[in-house]
Design an enzyme around this catalytic site. Structure first.
Site: not given
Length: 772
Positions: A582, A584, A586, A641, A644
């Site tokens: 992803c 993302d 993080r 993760h 999400c």
């Protein structure tokens, strides 16, 4: 999670109902067939090379055949490499030729036998990796010197003469040999060299790639055919009439030869061991099978040399030409090396009359080409980047002019001198800006560098404000005392000293009076992975400012150490996995997999989605096809993760509800996976919870793994047994990675036994990494 390959009529919806199983291993009959085919290719390469190396060594021709047979069967069966091929090695020719000239052939066999015993002892005591401490510049220089020496000697054979006793004599006699008329021998030699040079460059015919046919075989056969058809009167290969006549076993040396024999045993054992181990490591980079167990490989080489010496054969070592041919021909297990030795034995026993048609000039041409090829310009370019080309050139020249042992000793001594110079080298830079004196010290700060550092520090004006950056990887006590004494003196004059240590805190650990650093956190680079905010950077700065600050930190602390690695990676990439994650911020793939540059081919998007082939999205499919087809990655990983945002949006129905016109593309993207994901357990929950997001995120990983199977490139690699699919799930709150278990059908924490240590191998090779 790992998938079996599906049939050609794969339906992505149908796969959802099938159990998820592990990747199918290559069937034994298929591996056996591949090894048998590869063994035939290596056999065709090995016969002419073995005869040529015997010629260059001044040994009986049958000794090269014996060494090839023993190297293939014994080293292949006992050794620790999956695909390395052993046999008579060009790198040992100078040593063997000198031994034959000094002690005679039978004592040379005795030396080979004892060298094998020494190798057995070294392998038993698990010190194989110690042999790799010799600088590669010395090894490459030695092999290049041997190659030039072989080429110079065999040029005389091509010209119809005989090699001289040294490289200098060969050079001196070469004009006279060229002046004489040796038409037939020269023609045979030139035919051999020309075919060796041009064969790999010829275009294919239809689907047939000519380069797959061994160039050495084609060159020797063509030269032999030309000489036979022309009726040329040339010296040809002569083999004994029977194996009984061929045997010429070892003999004990005379009492006055014992000292020289001991030195010779050590030399043969050292050169054969180092060449074999370096070859094993190089071959490991050519295949994806079991890594070499170096101590076991050394035992295999020792056993082969013991048997070869006892049977009257040449010394044996791992050889890169035959090993490379073995890998490229599709070998997967030691069976290929063993079978190639069997084929050589059968061929010589049944078809010796064909071998005796080969002109000696053809073997000489083969050796001239191989000798020149041993001078690898790629090594020179690589060594120049590390400022080690002088070691290479000095070793090469010393081997050619003085001899092998003398050249290796001189090269090793120079390598040690260069290493000591680097260990003691220290650079000191000074700059004055904003009424502050900035002093940067780089290198290893030992007592040898104290005078230079002290001289620079003493030139700083009294009372000045000083920033002292210690970019040092080591500091001894003498260096600490000199810097600390100067600091105390400077502070007594009203000056200030701000010490910043980039690597380890050598100074701070040794001083109870060191002031806290005002520039970086005490942890230094130990917190390189932390966000900017946790490393003391001001979030009020603009994003571009933070990026530039981070780039400066990278240049100051990391770029220098990365330069060598990146210079090698710049030539080509060979990632181990396609990692689909992803977008993302993080989730940091290299961080959670402890991987570095060149390890992962990363594909990131919103929700780590893989649209099925033909769904209209080409960017994801292009990355998949490139990774699988061009880069030939052995693994594809899909990583989801927790927390999400994409999964939360799907549960909220954001892809269906009329919304912000600015997010139309995002809605369309989420809609590509909505049909399977929005109702993973029937009806979507009225109030989506973190648990529902977690379930959906994990289900999403399973669905994307199934979508991967809709791509023909992925399915083909799975059918060939060259690809595996794995599902991961990263929990942000616990910072733990979970893997999809095939049997349970759920994500479980990665067990400790699936986390190898640095540069380790599977359990069957754990012995290689235990303390000696």
């Amino acid at each position: 999670m790992r998938h079996d390959a599906q049939g050609p009529d794969l339906d992505p919806k149908e796969t959802a109902a099938r159990p998820l199983s592990g990747i199918r291993s290559v069937p034994l009959p298929k591996a056996t067939l591949s090894d048998a085919t590869a063994s035939l290719v290596v056999f065709l390469v090995a016969v002419p090379l073995s005869l040529g190396i015997a010629v260059a060594s001044g040994a009986p021709l049958i000794a090269g055949i014996i060494a090839a047979v023993v190297g293939g069967i014994v080293a292949g069966a006992v050794g620790g490499s999956a695909v390395q091929v052993s046999g008579p090695a060009a790198g040992l020719t100078i040593i063997v030729a000198d031994l034959v000239l000094t002690y005679g052939w039978r004592v040379t066999c005795f030396i080979t036998l004892l060298a094998g015993v020494v190798q057995l002892a070294l392998g038993a005591f698990r010190i194989a990796r110690a042999a790799l401490a010799i600088s590669p510049a010395v090894i490459h220089g030695m092999l290049a010197g041997v190659g030039l020496t072989i080429a110079l000697a065999q040029l005389h054979v091509i010209l119809g003469g005989a090699p001289q006793s040294s490289a200098l004599d060969n050079i001196a006699e070469l004009p006279g040999q060229i002046a004489d008329n040796h038409t037939a021998a020269v023609a045979v030699g030139l035919i051999t060299i020309a075919i060796m040079f041009l064969w790999g460059r010829l275009p294919g015919i239809g689907r047939l790639r000519l380069s797959r046919v061994p160039a050495a075989l084609v060159a020797v056969v063509a030269a032999t055919a030309a000489a036979t058809a022309g009726g040329w009167n040339l010296e040809r290969v002569q083999l004994p009439d029977s194996l009984a006549d061929a045997w010429s076993g070892p003999a004990l040396p005379a009492p006055d030869q014992i000292h020289g024999v001991v030195v010779a045993v050590a030399a043969v054992a050292m050169v054969a061991s180092v060449e074999s181990l370096l070859c094993a490591i190089a071959v490991d980079g050519m295949h994806d099978g079991r890594r070499a167990r170096l101590d076991r490989e050394l035992i295999g080489q020792g056993a082969a040399n013991t048997v070869s010496g006892a049977l009257g054969g040449l010394p044996v070592a791992g050889v890169i030409v035959r090993s490379t041919a073995n890998v490229r021909a599709g070998a997967r297990t030691p069976l290929s090396a063993i079978l190639h030795g069997v084929w050589i034995l059968v061929f010589v026993a049944l078809f010796a009359e064909f071998v005796e048609l080969i002109p000696m000039a053809a073997l000489a041409g083969l050796l001239v080409f191989i000798g020149i090829q041993m001078v690898n310009l790629t090594h020179v370019r690589d060594l120049r980047r590390h400022h080690e080309s002088s070691i290479y050139l000095v070793t090469l020249a010393s081997v050619v002019l003085l001899g092998l042992l003398e050249g290796v000793l001189i090269g090793f001594g120079l390598a040690m001198a260069v290493s000591l110079h680097r260990l003691t080298r220290v650079t000191v830079l000074t700059e004055e800006r904003d009424d502050r004196h900035h002093v940067v010290v780089r290198g290893s700060l030992t007592f040898l560098g104290v005078p230079r550092v002290t001289q620079v520090l003493r030139n700083v004006p009294p009372g000045a404000q000083v920033d002292l950056d210690l970019h040092v990887d080591f500091m001894d006590h003498a260096a600490f005392e000199s810097i600390h004494a100067w600091r105390l003196d400077h502070e007594r004059t009203g000056g200030t000293v701000d010490i910043d240590e980039v690597h380890e805190n050598w100074y701070e650990r040794r001083s109870m009076h060191a002031p806290p650093s005002g520039k970086t956190s005490p942890d230094g680079l130990a917190r390189w992975w932390a966000p900017w905010g946790l490393r003391g950077y001001d979030h009020a700065d603009s994003a571009s400012g933070l990026l530039m600050t981070g780039a400066r930190e990278y240049h100051a602390s990391t770029a220098g150490r990365m330069r060598s690695l990146m210079s090698r990676l710049a030539l080509a990439q060979h990632p181990r996995a396609l990692f689909i994650a992803c977008a993302d911020s993080r989730v940091v793939p290299n961080l959670i997999t402890a991987s570095g540059p060149g390890d992962l081919f990363t594909l990131r998007n919103i929700g780590n989605l893989v649209p099925p082939k033909g769904s209209g999205d080409d960017s994801v499919g292009a990355a998949i096809e490139y990774a699988v087809t061009v880069l030939e990655v052995p693994s594809i990983v899909v990583c989801g993760h927790s927390h999400c945002g994409a999964m939360q949006a799907l549960l909220d129905g954001a892809h269906e509800a009329p919304g912000d016109a600015r997010l139309t593309q995002l809605q369309q993207w989420l809609g590509t996976g909505a049909a399977e994901l929005a109702r993973s357990d029937g009806e979507a929950p009225e109030t989506p919870s973190p648990a529902a997001v977690r379930v959906l995120s994990q289900t999403n990983v399973v669905r994307q793994l199934e979508n991967l199977l809709t791509y023909p490139a992925v399915r083909h690699q799975l059918e060939e047994g060259r690809l595996e699919l794995t599902g991961l799930y990263y929990d942000l709150e616990t910072a733990q990675v979970h893997v999809l278990d095939d049997q349970l059908g759920e994500f479980v924490p990665v067990p400790p036994d699936r986390i190898p240590g640095p540069r380790t191998a599977p359990r069957d090779r754990a012995e290689e990494h235990s303390p000696a």
